[in-house]
Write a protein that holds these residues in place. Sequence first.
Motif, mmCIF file in Angstrom:
data_model
loop_
_atom_site.group_PDB
_atom_site.id
_atom_site.type_symbol
_atom_site.label_atom_id
_atom_site.label_comp_id
_atom_site.label_asym_id
_atom_site.label_seq_id
_atom_site.Cartn_x
_atom_site.Cartn_y
_atom_site.Cartn_z
ATOM 1 N N ASP A 240 0.819 -1.224 0.000
ATOM 2 C CA ASP A 240 0.000 0.000 0.000
ATOM 3 C C ASP A 240 0.849 1.269 0.000
ATOM 4 N N ASP A 241 2.085 1.176 0.484
ATOM 5 C CA ASP A 241 2.958 2.350 0.591
ATOM 6 C C ASP A 241 3.813 2.570 -0.650
ATOM 7 N N ILE A 242 3.732 1.652 -1.617
ATOM 8 C CA ILE A 242 4.425 1.838 -2.891
ATOM 9 C C ILE A 242 3.509 2.670 -3.780
ATOM 10 N N ASP A 243 3.954 3.846 -4.155
ATOM 11 C CA ASP A 243 3.102 4.778 -4.897
ATOM 12 C C ASP A 243 3.014 4.447 -6.377
ATOM 13 N N VAL A 244 4.134 4.045 -6.966
ATOM 14 C CA VAL A 244 4.135 3.595 -8.364
ATOM 15 C C VAL A 244 4.884 2.269 -8.404
ATOM 16 N N TYR A 245 4.174 1.226 -8.819
ATOM 17 C CA TYR A 245 4.727 -0.132 -8.852
ATOM 18 C C TYR A 245 4.987 -0.522 -10.304
ATOM 19 N N PHE A 246 6.173 -1.055 -10.551
ATOM 20 C CA PHE A 246 6.567 -1.475 -11.899
ATOM 21 C C PHE A 246 6.928 -2.955 -11.881
ATOM 22 N N ALA A 247 6.460 -3.682 -12.901
ATOM 23 C CA ALA A 247 6.901 -5.070 -13.089
ATOM 24 C C ALA A 247 6.994 -5.350 -14.582
ATOM 25 N N THR A 248 7.856 -6.300 -14.911
ATOM 26 C CA THR A 248 8.055 -6.671 -16.310
ATOM 27 C C THR A 248 7.470 -8.045 -16.580
ATOM 28 N N PHE A 249 7.099 -8.298 -17.832
ATOM 29 C CA PHE A 249 6.652 -9.622 -18.252
ATOM 30 C C PHE A 249 7.819 -10.490 -18.710
ATOM 31 N N ALA A 250 9.024 -9.965 -18.711
ATOM 32 C CA ALA A 250 10.159 -10.644 -19.331
ATOM 33 C C ALA A 250 10.832 -11.671 -18.421
ATOM 34 N N LYS A 251 10.356 -11.811 -17.190
ATOM 35 C CA LYS A 251 10.987 -12.760 -16.277
ATOM 36 C C LYS A 251 9.984 -13.841 -15.860
ATOM 37 N N SER A 252 9.293 -13.681 -14.774
ATOM 38 C CA SER A 252 8.344 -14.723 -14.354
ATOM 39 C C SER A 252 7.283 -15.005 -15.403
ATOM 40 N N MET A 253 6.916 -13.991 -16.176
ATOM 41 C CA MET A 253 5.873 -14.160 -17.189
ATOM 42 C C MET A 253 6.427 -14.703 -18.514
ATOM 43 N N ALA A 254 7.741 -14.783 -18.647
ATOM 44 C CA ALA A 254 8.372 -15.371 -19.837
ATOM 45 C C ALA A 254 7.800 -14.793 -21.125
ATOM 46 N N GLY A 255 7.756 -13.460 -21.205
ATOM 47 C CA GLY A 255 7.219 -12.816 -22.391
ATOM 48 C C GLY A 255 7.892 -11.488 -22.658
ATOM 49 N N ILE A 256 7.145 -10.567 -23.237
ATOM 50 C CA ILE A 256 7.635 -9.226 -23.531
ATOM 51 C C ILE A 256 6.593 -8.228 -23.036
ATOM 52 N N GLY A 257 7.067 -7.098 -22.532
ATOM 53 C CA GLY A 257 6.168 -6.059 -22.053
ATOM 54 C C GLY A 257 6.355 -5.827 -20.565
ATOM 55 N N ALA A 258 5.565 -4.898 -20.020
ATOM 56 C CA ALA A 258 5.661 -4.553 -18.610
ATOM 57 C C ALA A 258 4.429 -3.740 -18.244
ATOM 58 N N PHE A 259 4.337 -3.340 -16.979
ATOM 59 C CA PHE A 259 3.239 -2.464 -16.588
ATOM 60 C C PHE A 259 3.633 -1.611 -15.397
ATOM 61 N N LEU A 260 2.945 -0.470 -15.283
ATOM 62 C CA LEU A 260 3.023 0.399 -14.118
ATOM 63 C C LEU A 260 1.666 0.364 -13.429
ATOM 64 N N ALA A 261 1.655 0.443 -12.103
ATOM 65 C CA ALA A 261 0.391 0.419 -11.374
ATOM 66 C C ALA A 261 0.454 1.390 -10.206
ATOM 67 N N GLY A 262 -0.708 1.974 -9.888
ATOM 68 C CA GLY A 262 -0.783 2.928 -8.784
ATOM 69 C C GLY A 262 -2.165 3.529 -8.705
ATOM 70 N N ASP A 263 -2.278 4.688 -8.077
ATOM 71 C CA ASP A 263 -3.561 5.379 -7.990
ATOM 72 C C ASP A 263 -4.029 5.804 -9.378
#
Length: 415
Positions: A240-263
């Motif tokens: 909840d205290d992370i204001d902007v969260y970033f993750a990539t699809f290139a590792k655990s998701m074994a693909g291409i792309g990424a996303f940002l998440a937040g308010d």
Amino acid sequence: MAVDLFDRIIKDKGPLGKWAKQAEGYYVFPKLEGPISNRMSFNGKKVVTWSINDYLGLANHPEVLKVDGEAALEHGMAYPMGARMMSGHTPFHEKLERECAEFVDKEKAYLLNFGYQGIMSAIDALVTKNDIIVYDMDTHACIIDGVRLHSGKRFVYRHNDMESFEKNIKRAAKMAEKTGGGILVISEGVFGMRGEQGRLKEIVAFKKTYNFRLLVDDAHGFGTLGEGGRGTGFEQGVQDDIDVYFATFAKSMAGIGAFLAGDKDVIQYLQYNLRSQMFAKSLPMAMVKGALKRLEMIRTMPELKEKLWQNTNALQSGLRNAGFDLGTTQTCITPVFLKGDIPEAMAMVNDLRENYGIFCSIVVYPVIPKGLIILRLIPTATHRQEDIDETITAFSAIREKLEDGTYKKIAATLV
């Protein structure tokens, strides 16, 4: 008259480039062949593969291949054709964003074509010249490059050092008072070289005293840490205290792309101001549908993460029992620290690959200090106990040769 711009490039190829003649095609830009798995082909031989970030073993999972193939057959790799803001927006992109946001418990998410470009552009969009950036010195190159784009002040703190962090957040607060700007703190959830988690819990505690926002790059934590693989923020109880969260699809998701998440308001702002996405082609439909399937499997198949950690614990405990230094890793990333120079490292890795059938990444100066070598292992859900046993036996043999000077003698012939 100005000097020829390329004179410098030809004379000074950089700390790694100077080894290109000896290294290219083998130590750097190696060619691993065959299906992505625990064992692949290299230089005509089968090797145990520890250098692929396919943590959950999804790259060649039959269910994933089926969805990827059907989506590619239906849409090709072009659709949607065009930048997303202008002509490349689809309900499937929106669906993936909703599911990513829900998975990491944020209000809204925004897809990125590539993680590296995406987080660089996010940093650029989040701050103005009046704002201050405070970041960990060991953050990934994509963050460093994003910080370089910033025209305002930035302060770097020693890696995971909270005393250094506090000193620099104080400096940032004083500077922000003068400029009238805000403060963006940047850390990784998992530091990819040494396998340490970022000290997110300690960082967010400073929010009570200092007014800052926190951006976390969780490329290696997403899918591997926290309940259900929901990331480092869940692992440490501070999502909840992370204001902007970033993750990539290139590792655990074994693909291409990424996303940002937040308010919602923040993510909507990024949608309309993230230059690397506004002026780039939309993420192809085959990748979007493939990512939806992968995310579903992470949610519904906890055995993938369980197997990953079973292998991780077996590998790390086995190496430690054999007397190897793994530093302070708290994640699946398994760095084995040895002492030696670049030529010794090249001789050792050649032996490891050709005579012991073990393929792992080699890390040397300038990524780490001179005189150190890291052999970096990435366990996955596809590895087996025999892979682990063979690797520990091989590592014990090459350590003995490193210490008795065998590789130094071989290295002398490479210089």
